[in-house]
Scaffold this motif. Structure first.
Motif, PDB file in Angstrom:
ATOM      1  N   TRP A 321       0.802  -1.227   0.000  1.00  0.00           N
ATOM      2  CA  TRP A 321       0.000   0.000   0.000  1.00  0.00           C
ATOM      3  C   TRP A 321       0.837   1.280   0.000  1.00  0.00           C
ATOM      4  O   TRP A 321       0.829   2.039  -0.961  1.00  0.00           O
ATOM      5  CB  TRP A 321      -0.998  -0.038   1.161  1.00  0.00           C
ATOM      6  N   TRP A 399      -5.582  -8.156  -0.569  1.00  0.00           N
ATOM      7  CA  TRP A 399      -6.514  -7.235   0.108  1.00  0.00           C
ATOM      8  C   TRP A 399      -7.918  -7.389  -0.456  1.00  0.00           C
ATOM      9  O   TRP A 399      -8.087  -7.518  -1.671  1.00  0.00           O
ATOM     10  CB  TRP A 399      -6.016  -5.818  -0.130  1.00  0.00           C
ATOM     11  N   ARG A 431     -15.752   7.984   0.991  1.00  0.00           N
ATOM     12  CA  ARG A 431     -14.668   7.390   0.196  1.00  0.00           C
ATOM     13  C   ARG A 431     -15.238   6.838  -1.118  1.00  0.00           C
ATOM     14  O   ARG A 431     -14.891   5.746  -1.542  1.00  0.00           O
ATOM     15  CB  ARG A 431     -13.933   6.302   0.981  1.00  0.00           C
ATOM     16  N   LYS A 465      -6.289  -9.656   3.768  1.00  0.00           N
ATOM     17  CA  LYS A 465      -6.508  -8.438   4.565  1.00  0.00           C
ATOM     18  C   LYS A 465      -7.928  -7.978   4.284  1.00  0.00           C
ATOM     19  O   LYS A 465      -8.246  -7.623   3.149  1.00  0.00           O
ATOM     20  CB  LYS A 465      -5.497  -7.368   4.143  1.00  0.00           C
ATOM     21  N   ASP A 467     -10.734  -5.354   4.704  1.00  0.00           N
ATOM     22  CA  ASP A 467     -10.844  -3.937   5.025  1.00  0.00           C
ATOM     23  C   ASP A 467     -12.320  -3.517   5.046  1.00  0.00           C
ATOM     24  O   ASP A 467     -13.195  -4.209   4.488  1.00  0.00           O
ATOM     25  CB  ASP A 467     -10.080  -3.157   3.924  1.00  0.00           C
ATOM     26  N   SER A 517      -9.908   0.947   7.800  1.00  0.00           N
ATOM     27  CA  SER A 517      -9.192   2.237   7.761  1.00  0.00           C
ATOM     28  C   SER A 517      -8.262   2.329   8.955  1.00  0.00           C
ATOM     29  O   SER A 517      -8.213   3.344   9.648  1.00  0.00           O
ATOM     30  CB  SER A 517     -10.154   3.416   7.815  1.00  0.00           C
ATOM     31  N   GLY A 518      -7.548   1.286   9.239  1.00  0.00           N
ATOM     32  CA  GLY A 518      -6.758   1.218  10.473  1.00  0.00           C
ATOM     33  C   GLY A 518      -7.561   0.466  11.518  1.00  0.00           C
ATOM     34  O   GLY A 518      -8.172  -0.561  11.220  1.00  0.00           O
ATOM     35  N   TRP A 534      -5.046  -4.392  11.660  1.00  0.00           N
ATOM     36  CA  TRP A 534      -4.269  -3.234  11.190  1.00  0.00           C
ATOM     37  C   TRP A 534      -4.541  -2.117  12.190  1.00  0.00           C
ATOM     38  O   TRP A 534      -5.660  -1.629  12.300  1.00  0.00           O
ATOM     39  CB  TRP A 534      -4.650  -2.870   9.762  1.00  0.00           C
ATOM     40  N   ASP A 537      -3.891   3.661  10.251  1.00  0.00           N
ATOM     41  CA  ASP A 537      -3.320   4.088   8.980  1.00  0.00           C
ATOM     42  C   ASP A 537      -2.160   5.035   9.188  1.00  0.00           C
ATOM     43  O   ASP A 537      -1.424   5.335   8.244  1.00  0.00           O
ATOM     44  CB  ASP A 537      -4.384   4.765   8.107  1.00  0.00           C
TER      45      ASP A 537
END
Ligand code: DGJ
Length: 729
Positions: A321, A399, A431, A465, A467, A517-518, A534, A537
């Motif tokens: 990323w 991802w 987003r 991953k 998200d 987003s983190g 995660w 970010d």
């Protein structure tokens, strides 16, 4: 003589039983190895929450402390008033009140470590039952609690509020620690003294990304601010990935009441006769030795019960990323894989941007939902890249964001009815994307199918991953009936969990990262299906010291993905030394997230060595006990901690000076958690120069000395750091 001594020994027990009989009351104890929660139950009366703390021998004396119906195990709305309400029902005939009384209890030994106790309650008037389930995890000193409601009324019952757990404590004062922030600054630690009244920690409208601002977890210290190593500390975390509500109240008698559970806002549940409603679990622990022990309890429990593959070491990876973002082709990725192999990393993860053809995912504006490999960027497909990684000795990960859809996608055109929206209104974008309606089984099937198809792209995909990059706005489900729209918030999360269950059943070995987003979906409910999360970010190492310090109060380091990223960092633009960035990332699950070709030869060599060093300390960081020494929140100058292996034969010390520190001459620190009787050889890892920062490098010291006299480190400028590896000699 023997008979007399036997009688004397039995006397307390006989008195205890007599007392029970006399008062028609019984004690129900939920016990772990070192802690206990005690309730007093009388047939036909409410069950009383009497005690939670260290195990006590004379617990029968608790029966003599009176029987105050205001302090119930699970106070419903009705009867005597309470500071908090655990359950609020509207009965089929419109009555608003419920009065729960004891209807029996049951204890089941689940295995050598776990005992389940169910305390049954029923309403005095209506055919409503509430079972409170406790699971005592003995070795970890963790108790989980949840409630199960059902009824046999003639018509549906409205559940207006239902919590997972209700706790009552009595002390002189109460200090609450909570974890809050926003994107890029998650899990900031704040402690406050609770005044009389109510303090809420909640998320009531996001539905997804519910832990972006506040985490559904807390610590509570009695009588003084929390200490790391001493004093009563209670910790709790709700295992729920939807809207939540933690309510801390100090009443007019200075009694503390806590309720934690799903947020009732806009969430009335209509319960059919015979239907069951179950709350998520509240995870609770008590520590008589400060915050440190509370964290270690939760970490042990998480590794054993709330993390996939909690006993297996986590791989060191390179994620694409921050190095490539959406702009890459096959060569960009194979070059990154080559570099990852050269660094000695163990996995490569291809992040966002690999899919979508009619609506290519070249930026965040298009493609979500169309999970086909982008032929232009990757003509030989994912399998080529996955095989390439494996040929270089690396695992391969990819991802996904399967709960979401861009309006610019084939999926959005094909299935507009799958999008969360309020009929007749514009669907807000964030987003550039919308949320898919996971309360709908067809959408659940789609997500499971998507996952299956992506994993099927190559047998060499062994990491995903997952998200989720926006919350819910303007709620509404085309699937749910008009009179069940308020079910959406809970049904979304249940739909998500059902998807996780199915995915895990089919792909038990895959490594899953929990990302939103983190850290915007960091809770034990979701985490149990994942191997790691995660964390944020923000990969800026100074931010990370604060974020990871807060995160690891509750969640363990082995699951805390922590990456070395470019510098100056894209989020904050602050240039930080590579050593500092590695030293911070190595206190969690180490990874790298940058373009390797941007490294100078010196940086490259440093990174290679640091990766080797992480392999040495990985077992201690990922499976050891965390002892926090200096908090980055106090004085804002330094942070320090030690990880100690369970057998105390190894330890790793991390010390950091932070950006905003004043000039300091020494960094003197006493280590913690070591065995005073053991001797340890201390080696400085990742030294900045051959001289290093630890004058005793390579020498042997006793644990006693290191914990009493400590070490003096030659770091005093901002963004300096030291890592020491201790091994028993
Ligand atoms: C948000 C995540 O937190 C990032 O790490 C990255 O995966 C982006 N999404 C990709 O869109």
């Amino acid at each position: 003589m023997n008979k007399i001594s036997t009688l004397l020994r039995l006397l307390p027990l006989l008195c205890f039983t007599a007392a029970l009989r006399g008062q028609n009351a019984e004690i129900i104890e939920i016990a772990t190895n070192d802690s206990a929660m005690v309730f007093v139950a009388k047939s036909g009366a409410p069950v009383i929450f009497r005690y939670w703390g260290e195990k006590i021998n004379d617990r029968h004396l608790l029966l003599e402390r009176g029987y105050d119906e205001r302090f119930q195990i699970y106070p419903a709305f009705g009867g005597l008033n309470h500071a908090n309400i655990a359950l609020s029902l509207v009965h089929a005939d419109g009555s608003l009140t419920t009065e729960l009384i004891y209807a029996g209890s049951e204890t089941k030994v689940v295995d050598g470590n776990r005992v389940e106790t169910i305390i049954r309650l029923r309403d005095k008037l209506y055919p409503v039952t509430v079972d409170i389930h406790f699971m005592a995890h003995k070795a970890e000193n963790v108790i989980t609690q949840r409630a199960v409601v059902s009824h046999q009324e003639e018509k549906p019952l409205r559940v207006e509020n239902i919590v997972s757990s209700y706790i009552t404590l009595r002390a002189n004062s109460y200090y609450l620690t909570n974890f809050h922030g926003s994107w890029g600054r998650e899990m900031r630690v704040t402690e406050e003294r609770l005044a009389q009244g109510v303090r809420l920690i909640e998320e009531y409208r996001k539905g997804v990304q519910t832990t972006m601002a506040d985490n559904p977890s807390f610590m509570l210290s009695l009588n003084h601010p929390a200490d790391e190593d001493a004093g009563d500390v209670y910790a709790g975390a709700l295992a729920w990935s939807g809207n939540y509500n933690l309510r801390f109240a100090v009443d007019e008698r200075e009694v503390f009441h806590f309720t934690g559970g799903m947020n009732p806002f806009a969430s009335v549940r209509v319960l059919e006769p015979g239907e069951i409603l179950e709350t998520p679990e509240m995870v609770l622990t008590y520590s008589p030795r400060g915050r440190g022990q509370a964290s270690r309890n939760l970490h042990d429990w998480c590794r054993n019960y709330a993390l996939a593959h909690g006993g297996e070491p986590r791989p060191i990876l390179l994620n694409s990323w921050e190095g490539a973002y959406f702009t890459f082709d096959e060569k960009t990725i194979t070059d990154m894989i080559d570099s990852a192999a050269d660094f000695g990393l163990e996995m490569f993860v291809l992040d966002d941007g690999w899919f979508g053809n009619e609506y290519p995912r070249d930026n965040a504006k298009a493609g979500l939902g169309d999970w086909q490999v982008n032929k232009k960027k990757l003509p030989r497909g994912i399998s080529y890249l996955a095989d390439y990684a494996v040929s270089k000795g690396l695992r391969f990960g990819i991802w996904i964001e399967p709960e979401m859809v861009n309006p610019n996608s084939e999926l959005a055109k094909k299935h507009p009815e799958w999008v969360v929206k309020s009929p007749g209104r514009e669907i807000p974008q964030e987003r550039n994307q919308w949320v898919l309606d996971l309360s709908n089984p067809a959408v659940q099937d789609f997500v499971v199918k998507t996952f299956d198809e992506i994993v099927a792209l190559s047998p060499n995909i062994t990491y995903i991953k997952w998200d989720a990059n926006r919350p819910i706005f303007s709620v509404g489900s085309e699937y749910l009936p008009n009179d069940r729209q308020t079910h959406f918030w809970q049904d979304y999360v249940r739909g998500l969990y059902s998807v996780y269950e199915r995915v895990r059943a089919k792909h038990p070995d895959i490594t899953l990262q929990l990302c939103s987003s983190g850290g915007a979906r960091l809770d034990f409910g979701a985490l149990k299906y994942h191997d790691e999360f995660w964390t944020s970010d923000s990969t800026n190492a100074v931010d990370r010291v604060l974020i990871q310090y807060g995160t690891n109060m509750i969640y363990p380091a082995m699951a805390t993905a922590s990456h070395v990223s470019p510098s100056p960092n894209h989020q904050t633009g602050v240039a930080l030394p590579l050593k500092f960035r590695f030293d911070v990332a190595m206190s969690g699950r180490l990874g790298m997230e940058m373009m390797p070709k941007d490294f100078s030869p010196e940086e490259w060599a440093f990174a290679k060595k640091a990766v080797q060093n992480y392999k040495l300390i990985r077992p201690v960081v990922q499976f050891g006990d965390l002892y926090r020494i200096f908090s980055p929140y106090e004085g804002n100058a330094r942070a320090a901690m030690t990880y100690v292996s369970k057998d105390k034969k190894q330890a790793v010390f991390f010390g950091y000076t932070l950006q905003h520190c004043a000039r300091m001459s020494t960094f003197d620190v006493r280590l913690k958690g070591l065995d005073p009787a053991k001797n340890y050889r201390v080696i400085e890892l990742n030294p900045k120069s051959p001289r290093g920062a630890f004058p005793g490098n390579g020498k042997t010291f006793s644990g006693d000395y290191l914990m009493k006299a400590g070490v003096s480190l030659r770091i005093h400028r901002p963004h300096e750091s030291v890592v020491l590896h201790l091994t028993e000699k």
